[in-house]
Design an enzyme around this catalytic site. Sequence first.
Site, PDB file in Angstrom:
ATOM      1  CG  HIS A  78      -1.878  -1.210   1.245  1.00  0.00           C
ATOM      2  ND1 HIS A  78      -3.045  -1.110   0.671  1.00  0.00           N
ATOM      3  CD2 HIS A  78      -1.951  -2.330   1.942  1.00  0.00           C
ATOM      4  CE1 HIS A  78      -3.699  -2.209   0.563  1.00  0.00           C
ATOM      5  NE2 HIS A  78      -2.918  -2.986   1.402  1.00  0.00           N
ATOM      6  CG  ASN A 150      -7.831  -4.825   0.350  1.00  0.00           C
ATOM      7  OD1 ASN A 150      -7.000  -3.609   0.632  1.00  0.00           O
ATOM      8  ND2 ASN A 150      -7.149  -6.011   0.513  1.00  0.00           N
TER       9      ASN A 150
END
Length: 562
Positions: A78, A150
């Site tokens: 990320h 997510n």
Amino acid sequence: MSRHVASGKNGDMSRNYIEDRAAKSQDTLYTTSNGAPYPHPYETQRAGTNGPLLLQDFHLVDLLSHFDRERIPERVVHAKGSGAHGFYKTTNPLDDLSCADIFKAGKECPITVRFSTVGGESGSHDCARDPRGFSVKFRTDEGNWDVVANNTPVFFLRDPAKFPHFIHTQKRDPATHLTHADDSTAFWDYLSQNPESIHQVMILMGDRGIPDGYRFMHGYYGHTMKLVNKSGEWVYCQMHFKSKQGTKFITQADATTKSPDHSQKDLFFAIERGEFPSWDVEVQTMTPKEAEELWEKQRINVFDLTHVWPQKQFPRRKVGEFTLNENAKNYFAEIEQVTFNPSHLVPGIEPSADPVLQSRLFSYPDTHRHRVGPNYQQLPVNAPRVPYRMANFQRDGAMSFYNQGSRPNYLSSIEPISFRNRTVDLNKTHGNFTGDAVTFLSEIRPEDFNGPRALWEKVFDDGAKERFVGNVSGHMANCSDKEIIKRQIGIFREVSDDLATRLEKATGVKGYPGIGDLKFNGTHNGMASDSSLWAANGVEDVAFNDNPNGAPVSGTHRGITA
């Protein structure tokens, strides 16, 4: 000095973070880091007009040494992200299911949201075909609650020890230093040896694989949590963030025409225009008894991150909504330094026995202490905003700003601190566990293909199917090992023979007829045609058990009948 402090005219000494954040450049004076005024930022000291530099030039040393340390280590996953601030409000109270203060009618709290791609580096392209992170920090009156989600309801794995290895296959090759855009061998090698990833692969390589900016995607926690009410009763829970803007996607061809910072630009300037994006917060819930029955009757394991809960059986229930209406004034301070942690929970919300979640409860705060520092929660963007003065016995360490004064750094009977009675009976909520220690690795089973098959046969239209085949075959073109492609097509054939046949035509590689005759590195093969193929490579001495994927079988929740 005290006279100036009392007068409130001591400049930075009476300044706070909020005031500094709002200050304009015209209100500031150039200084060194220790506050000494300096006449010009470009000056250097040297021995004569053409001699070497002087070590005594603190301004230059200060400038360069801080510059050398401007980048905290990027997130190992990320790394590329965007974010903004806003607020959450409970519109439909959840008091019957959770005693969490934030779920009471009308409760509000400030939030920070960070969106991201998963595998790429901090400078990677926003339109990469990659899952998107969707993390929310709820600053509740009972402490920070972080939801680390997510944009897909499932993930590539359900065995926690696989995560570092999987992420390594998404990074640069250690020899060539190429990503899987140029060499996809490691990418497909991992997937072809770990077929439980197929559900996520179907989503990733389909139309949802490249959302058109962060505003136009949903968020899913994926993990199963527990909600506990004031009576001590609890239910399993899945959390959804549903975009009020709807969803949009970008095709593989269109992705090449977009700015590398497409999603960042879209989010930032939408908020600047006053087009504040919003999401509904919804939950699916399930009783312990229903969880046992779901496994017994439908072979859906609520602890399995590769499966979803059927929404017809377990409909979504709206709890609240949140809106993003404020951009960061400083990206580094408010987005790069923000930390999200699934073990940041508040009373009324508890973790389940989901093994990947259990692993993340440790991994996330551990990486924050490494990446940002042991006192990362003292940074303004991470600090709780609670109506009471916090006390604990965590002292010192790098960058400790709030070090709790001269108060005793132990549980003192002379100067005692206050306690609040426990609102959740943890013994009742988490139960009693008795059993032998086991070495655990999951098994691929026929039910693992039900969700992917439904996507192909019931969700994808003709155009979506064509794009999916093009996306997969195009990415496989950079895979140097045809055996890997044969294995992966064999996995796709368990989803649909039509899908496998199309991929064979597109790649020119004849795949295996299924996975019955395959042995895997990363999972036991519960669909093996021969018992010698069942155990994963390297663990042939592990005995088969009747609950290979750790589902909540009948009797798991002894004493709980609901």
